[in-house]
Design a protein around this motif. Structure first.
Motif, mmCIF file in Angstrom:
data_model
loop_
_atom_site.group_PDB
_atom_site.id
_atom_site.type_symbol
_atom_site.label_atom_id
_atom_site.label_comp_id
_atom_site.label_asym_id
_atom_site.label_seq_id
_atom_site.Cartn_x
_atom_site.Cartn_y
_atom_site.Cartn_z
ATOM 1 N N VAL A 120 -22.663 -12.867 -17.569
ATOM 2 C CA VAL A 120 -22.804 -13.746 -16.736
ATOM 3 C C VAL A 120 -23.828 -14.606 -17.614
ATOM 4 O O VAL A 120 -24.892 -14.178 -18.270
ATOM 5 C CB VAL A 120 -24.161 -12.951 -15.551
ATOM 6 C CG1 VAL A 120 -24.754 -14.245 -14.766
ATOM 7 C CG2 VAL A 120 -23.458 -11.819 -14.996
ATOM 8 N N PHE A 121 -23.242 -15.935 -17.764
ATOM 9 C CA PHE A 121 -23.942 -16.880 -18.558
ATOM 10 C C PHE A 121 -25.155 -17.704 -17.821
ATOM 11 O O PHE A 121 -24.845 -18.156 -16.659
ATOM 12 C CB PHE A 121 -22.963 -18.007 -18.975
ATOM 13 C CG PHE A 121 -21.935 -17.503 -19.986
ATOM 14 C CD1 PHE A 121 -21.952 -17.112 -21.090
ATOM 15 C CD2 PHE A 121 -20.988 -16.904 -19.298
ATOM 16 C CE1 PHE A 121 -20.920 -16.702 -22.044
ATOM 17 C CE2 PHE A 121 -19.735 -16.170 -20.031
ATOM 18 C CZ PHE A 121 -19.943 -16.169 -21.398
ATOM 19 N N VAL A 122 -26.398 -17.733 -18.317
ATOM 20 C CA VAL A 122 -27.498 -18.180 -17.561
ATOM 21 C C VAL A 122 -27.793 -19.392 -18.320
ATOM 22 O O VAL A 122 -27.844 -19.560 -19.367
ATOM 23 C CB VAL A 122 -28.645 -17.346 -17.837
ATOM 24 C CG1 VAL A 122 -29.975 -17.746 -16.762
ATOM 25 C CG2 VAL A 122 -28.104 -15.846 -17.009
ATOM 26 N N LEU A 123 -27.921 -20.374 -17.672
ATOM 27 C CA LEU A 123 -28.152 -21.854 -17.821
ATOM 28 C C LEU A 123 -27.102 -22.370 -18.973
ATOM 29 O O LEU A 123 -27.445 -22.532 -20.052
ATOM 30 C CB LEU A 123 -29.723 -21.931 -18.600
ATOM 31 C CG LEU A 123 -30.836 -21.786 -17.378
ATOM 32 C CD1 LEU A 123 -32.049 -21.908 -18.300
ATOM 33 C CD2 LEU A 123 -30.592 -22.547 -16.360
ATOM 34 N N PRO A 124 -25.860 -22.066 -18.910
ATOM 35 C CA PRO A 124 -24.850 -22.397 -19.745
ATOM 36 C C PRO A 124 -24.858 -23.926 -19.976
ATOM 37 O O PRO A 124 -24.336 -24.161 -21.075
ATOM 38 C CB PRO A 124 -23.806 -22.006 -19.101
ATOM 39 C CG PRO A 124 -23.771 -22.027 -17.721
ATOM 40 C CD PRO A 124 -25.227 -21.620 -17.365
ATOM 41 N N PRO A 139 -21.252 -11.337 -9.546
ATOM 42 C CA PRO A 139 -20.310 -10.099 -9.107
ATOM 43 C C PRO A 139 -21.233 -8.884 -8.999
ATOM 44 O O PRO A 139 -21.995 -8.655 -9.690
ATOM 45 C CB PRO A 139 -19.049 -10.278 -10.001
ATOM 46 C CG PRO A 139 -18.820 -11.346 -10.387
ATOM 47 C CD PRO A 139 -20.492 -12.288 -10.275
ATOM 48 N N HIS A 140 -20.455 -7.815 -8.357
ATOM 49 C CA HIS A 140 -21.081 -6.480 -8.233
ATOM 50 C C HIS A 140 -22.417 -6.525 -7.794
ATOM 51 O O HIS A 140 -23.465 -5.674 -8.273
ATOM 52 C CB HIS A 140 -21.013 -5.890 -9.546
ATOM 53 C CG HIS A 140 -19.840 -6.081 -10.416
ATOM 54 N ND1 HIS A 140 -18.625 -5.891 -9.907
ATOM 55 C CD2 HIS A 140 -19.694 -6.599 -11.531
ATOM 56 C CE1 HIS A 140 -17.495 -6.184 -10.682
ATOM 57 N NE2 HIS A 140 -18.179 -6.513 -11.727
ATOM 58 N N GLY A 141 -22.613 -7.157 -6.779
ATOM 59 C CA GLY A 141 -24.063 -7.356 -6.070
ATOM 60 C C GLY A 141 -25.133 -7.809 -6.955
ATOM 61 O O GLY A 141 -26.426 -7.258 -6.554
ATOM 62 N N THR A 142 -24.811 -8.567 -8.029
ATOM 63 C CA THR A 142 -25.908 -8.711 -8.953
ATOM 64 C C THR A 142 -26.808 -10.169 -8.197
ATOM 65 O O THR A 142 -26.146 -11.100 -7.918
ATOM 66 C CB THR A 142 -25.535 -9.288 -10.303
ATOM 67 O OG1 THR A 142 -24.780 -7.967 -10.700
ATOM 68 C CG2 THR A 142 -26.278 -9.566 -11.410
ATOM 69 N N VAL A 143 -28.011 -10.167 -8.697
ATOM 70 C CA VAL A 143 -28.718 -11.130 -7.980
ATOM 71 C C VAL A 143 -29.572 -11.458 -9.554
ATOM 72 O O VAL A 143 -30.157 -10.750 -9.796
ATOM 73 C CB VAL A 143 -29.693 -10.965 -6.914
ATOM 74 C CG1 VAL A 143 -30.701 -12.271 -6.770
ATOM 75 C CG2 VAL A 143 -28.950 -10.700 -5.721
ATOM 76 N N VAL A 144 -29.611 -12.851 -9.861
ATOM 77 C CA VAL A 144 -30.410 -13.402 -11.025
ATOM 78 C C VAL A 144 -31.201 -14.375 -10.537
ATOM 79 O O VAL A 144 -31.136 -15.392 -9.632
ATOM 80 C CB VAL A 144 -29.418 -13.982 -12.018
ATOM 81 C CG1 VAL A 144 -30.124 -14.679 -13.248
ATOM 82 C CG2 VAL A 144 -28.229 -13.096 -12.522
ATOM 83 N N ARG A 163 -27.628 -4.723 -15.148
ATOM 84 C CA ARG A 163 -26.819 -5.810 -15.369
ATOM 85 C C ARG A 163 -27.486 -6.568 -16.456
ATOM 86 O O ARG A 163 -26.755 -7.552 -16.579
ATOM 87 C CB ARG A 163 -26.532 -6.443 -14.146
ATOM 88 C CG ARG A 163 -25.661 -5.754 -13.145
ATOM 89 C CD ARG A 163 -24.198 -6.102 -13.534
ATOM 90 N NE ARG A 163 -23.750 -7.444 -13.232
ATOM 91 C CZ ARG A 163 -22.566 -8.034 -13.619
ATOM 92 N NH1 ARG A 163 -22.068 -7.810 -14.574
ATOM 93 N NH2 ARG A 163 -22.244 -9.135 -12.997
ATOM 94 N N ARG A 164 -28.803 -6.595 -16.710
ATOM 95 C CA ARG A 164 -29.548 -7.279 -17.609
ATOM 96 C C ARG A 164 -28.582 -7.351 -19.170
ATOM 97 O O ARG A 164 -28.674 -8.275 -19.691
ATOM 98 C CB ARG A 164 -31.165 -6.736 -17.694
ATOM 99 C CG ARG A 164 -31.646 -7.903 -18.677
ATOM 100 C CD ARG A 164 -33.137 -7.253 -18.840
ATOM 101 N NE ARG A 164 -33.914 -7.288 -17.564
ATOM 102 C CZ ARG A 164 -34.496 -8.552 -17.167
ATOM 103 N NH1 ARG A 164 -34.406 -9.478 -17.872
ATOM 104 N NH2 ARG A 164 -35.006 -8.524 -16.118
ATOM 105 N N ALA A 165 -27.886 -6.301 -19.378
ATOM 106 C CA ALA A 165 -27.302 -6.268 -20.597
ATOM 107 C C ALA A 165 -26.271 -7.219 -20.369
ATOM 108 O O ALA A 165 -25.630 -7.538 -21.799
ATOM 109 C CB ALA A 165 -27.010 -4.793 -21.017
ATOM 110 N N ASP A 166 -25.683 -7.731 -19.372
ATOM 111 C CA ASP A 166 -24.467 -8.702 -19.228
ATOM 112 C C ASP A 166 -25.066 -9.977 -19.216
ATOM 113 O O ASP A 166 -23.886 -10.998 -19.344
ATOM 114 C CB ASP A 166 -23.698 -8.261 -17.867
ATOM 115 C CG ASP A 166 -23.239 -6.844 -17.904
ATOM 116 O OD1 ASP A 166 -22.672 -6.305 -19.041
ATOM 117 O OD2 ASP A 166 -23.167 -6.226 -16.826
#
Length: 732
Positions: A675-679, A694-699, A718-721
């Motif tokens: 998951v790319f954050v602020l790409p 995906p996979h019920g993830t909320v950032v 999911r933080r590691a992703d």
């Protein structure tokens, strides 16, 4: 209203050899509203009169059913009223507010600026010189004389333009605040000293046209001839005044008198939200655009478009791209507010755009009408049509269909299919354009990845994906072990192609995701078949221009008819070339060399830029889009008409997906599930956001002054992703 007869489904079914496959969704369809008020009187069938009172309560029950009689519809609608009346009004209001609170709490993107109030990016920029009297190819010469020309990097007011027109034709003194004032002759390139003409400007000149011209000539020019990547100010047609900014045209015809001096000016003023053309000190043509801080305008545009989508996205049928449920009267309309450019049917390339942001915003339930119509209700027809037309398995989706599945009559033609050797539509516009199947399958996968709904995967995703794979696998020949897709076309743009990029990239993406399914959904037999299919796919098309390799619209492409950029479908939606994946330079080179450009309507340049990590380019495109609303509408999210109609849902759908993609991009399995954050985030913007992956993830996070003040991930595993700004594997 009660449909006592129906023509379309039966007629198109007969002509297109779909008899037995088409369901008549019009016959006995009944819709309307029952309005009631306590103590009301009904003097006739068209009026309801309430008694004199200080407070009134009206109840409206809107209902559609099919098939049903008018009497049965009335019973059903009165039952709706009765059930609503049994719930206290205060409770209904509370439940209504609770729904909207939950909706707005699912996700948000709020942008603020670190540098105060920014002017709008309204003018396309390029590297051309600003020329006087000629275009960039030395053509379209102005026939006549110039006394002076002047340029400002701000929008002058009406009084200032009037004063310039009332003064002499001499050069302006330095105190006038202009970038420069020149005694120009045709062909002069103005020395602007690096002045920025992408945010605001004023162009003024004294001109004396010669004898009447049918073609007109350039006053100022900074644009590719025939393009939309800059601006021009000229006297076309004849002795008129025309100011073009991007694709916006401002025209006043037949206003110049040959042999006389005229003062002319063109102004782009973000502070007033005006683009104006002046003649002898008076405005003669104008348009408006949104004013205010760029970050605020973008945030408001995103929120209001999401609101419009929520209003329209919970019906039985997909959102209409050309007006949604909010069509309004428009000066360009040949009819009333019911008019929609491009008609009442569904065009896939347009219909998909309001839906592409819904997984990331967490509004997945609003995707159900789209899936229901295309992937469930109409799948048997798609399969049956393929068998009748081609004699093999699988399913293709034509670009233009009525909601009962038949192709538009004006596209298909009126000769019955059974009398034809070629049973496809006669119109060449979408004859072999079949990216809709892979693209819808991609969207079904996004829904499954976000929701984890295995019943949906078994009952909807897999039957549809198998049908799409079967169609391409059996429809095209194999040459040297690879599918050879011909005849084919690359969207509406290139009509004569081999191996078009949208289909090739889409099938690679679909095979990749099918092979990543868990064992509970995919058997060993499935995997063997999918592996064999993937091995048959041709590589992504590329081409080389001036020694630079880039993505191509197809392996071979010719006969250009429209202005899309199909080569970039490998970037979006199919993410074969994107952040964290090999070949990113192929995408950036294709973007730089694209023939057609723009930030409005269904154009996807903004999304391509975000997916390629080009923060500043994406920001400029997004701001331009957010500011481009219908000048005749007060609501700031009534976009258009653009290519479509007001309010243009393609324009708003691209806007939402662009902003989301600047904040968050999720990589589907098996590419890495990162998951790319602020790409693609501008350095001078702050943001507070909550988005879904995906996979019920909320950032959820707050990014201010170049760093994260807060960053929350659910589930925490999911933080590691996450890949934050500065991560090494964001580009390959």
């Amino acid at each position: 209203h009660h449909n006592v007869r129906s023509v379309g489904p039966a007629l198109t079914g007969k002509i297109q050899d779909l008899t037995g496959l088409v369901s008549d969704t019009l016959l006995h369809r009944t819709f309307g509203v029952v309005i009631a008020t306590p103590g009301g009187q009904r003097p006739d069938d068209r009026h309801l009169v309430s008694s004199m009172a200080r407070e009134h309560r009206f109840s409206l029950a809107v209902h559609t059913a099919q098939p049903v009689t008018a009497d049965a519809w009335l019973v059903q609608t009165q039952d709706i009223l009765a059930r609503a009346a049994a719930i206290p009004p205060a409770q209904r209001r509370a439940e209504h507010e609770a729904w909207w609170r939950e909706f707005w709490g699912r996700s948000w993107v709020h942008v603020t600026s670190r540098v105060g109030n920014q002017a709008a990016v309204t003018i396309p920029g390029n590297d051309y010189a600003l020329r006087v009297g000629f275009d960039q190819h030395g053509q379209n010469r102005f026939l006549g004389e110039f006394a002076r020309v002047s340029v400002w990097t701000r929008g002058l007011g009406e009084d200032q333009i009037a004063a310039l027109a009332a003064g002499s034709r001499d050069l302006l003194p330095a105190s006038a605040g202009a970038v420069g004032s020149w005694a120009a002759t045709p062909g002069t390139e103005l020395a602007l000293g690096g002045a920025d003409l992408t945010r605001a400007m004023t162009l003024e000149a004294w001109i004396k046209p010669e004898a009447m011209s049918t073609s007109g000539g350039r006053i100022f020019d900074k644009v590719t001839p025939g393009g939309a990547d800059g601006f021009l100010f000229d006297t076309y047609p004849g002795n008129s005044l025309r100011f073009i900014v991007g694709r916006e045209i401002h025209l006043k015809k037949d206003i110049l008198t040959p042999g006389e001096w005229h003062h002319v000016a063109a102004v782009v003023d973000p502070e007033q939200g005006k683009i104006r053309v002046y003649h002898n000190g008076k405005p003669v043509a104008e348009s408006t655009f949104e004013t205010g801080n760029d970050a605020f305008v973008v945030s408001r545009a995103y929120a209001l478009q999401r609101f419009v989508t929520a209003c329209a996205g919970r019906g039985h049928y997909p959102i209409k791209f050309n007006g949604s449920i909010f069509t309004v009267p428009h000066a360009g309309s040949p009819g009333d507010a019911d008019y929609r450019r491009w008609g009442p049917g569904y065009w896939w390339q347009n219909t998909r755009l309001p839906y592409l942001a819904l997984c990331t915003s967490g509004d997945t339930e609003m995707m159900q009408p789209l899936f229901r119509m295309y992937a469930q209700d109409l799948l048997p027809l798609f399969v049956g049509r393929t068998q009748r037309y081609f004699g093999h398995d699988g399913a293709y989706i034509p670009e233009c269909i009525y909601f009962w599945g038949a192709v538009f009559s004006e596209s298909y033609g009126w000769q019955p299919a059974k009398e034809r050797e070629d049973k496809l539509q006669t119109s060449g516009w979408h004859k072999w354009e079949w990216v809709s199947g892979p693209e819808l399958a991609w969207m079904l996968f996004d829904y499954y990845d976000h929701t984890g709904d295995e019943a949906f995967a078994r009952n909807t995703l897999l039957p549809f994906a198998r049908a799409v794979i079967a169609f391409f696998d059996q429809h095209y020949q194999t040459v040297d072990g690879k599918l050879f897709m011909h005849p084919s076309q690359s969207l509406e743009t290139w009509w004569d192609c081999d191996n078009p990029m949208p289909e090739v990239a889409g099938l690679h993406a679909l095979a990749e995701r099918l092979l990543a399914l868990p064992e509970s959904l995919a058997s060993a037999t499935d995997r063997t078949a999918w592996e064999a299919f993937r091995a048959k796919l041709p590589p992504l098309p590329t081409r080389t221009e001036n020694g630079v390799e880039m993505l191509a619209a197809a392996t071979r492409f010719a006969d250009k008819r429209n202005c899309e950029n199909p080569e970039l479908y490998a970037v979006f939606p199919f993410r074969q070339i994107a952040l964290g994946r090999p070949g990113l330079k192929l995408g950036t080179a294709a973007l730089a060399h694209r023939q057609d450009r723009g930030h409005f309507g269904w154009r996807q340049d903004d999304i391509f830029m975000a997916y390629l990590g080009l923060a500043e380019d994406a920001r400029k495109g997004l701001v331009t889009r957010a500011r481009k609303r219908d000048p005749g509408s007060r609501f700031p999210a009534f976009w258009g008409p653009n290519y479509d109609w007001v309010p243009d849902q393609d324009h708003g759908g691209v806007l939402m997906k662009t902003l989301q993609s600047m904040v968050l991009q999720a990589e589907p399995v098996p590419a890495g599930d990162r998951v790319f954050v602020l790409p693609a985030w501008p350095s001078d913007w702050n943001v507070d956001f909550r988005l879904h992956a995906p996979h019920g993830t909320v950032v959820e996070g707050t990014y201010a002054d170049g760093r994260f003040v807060r960053l929350q991930v659910t589930p925490e595993s999911r933080r590691a992703d996450l890949r934050l700004p500065g991560s090494e594997d964001r580009r390959e």
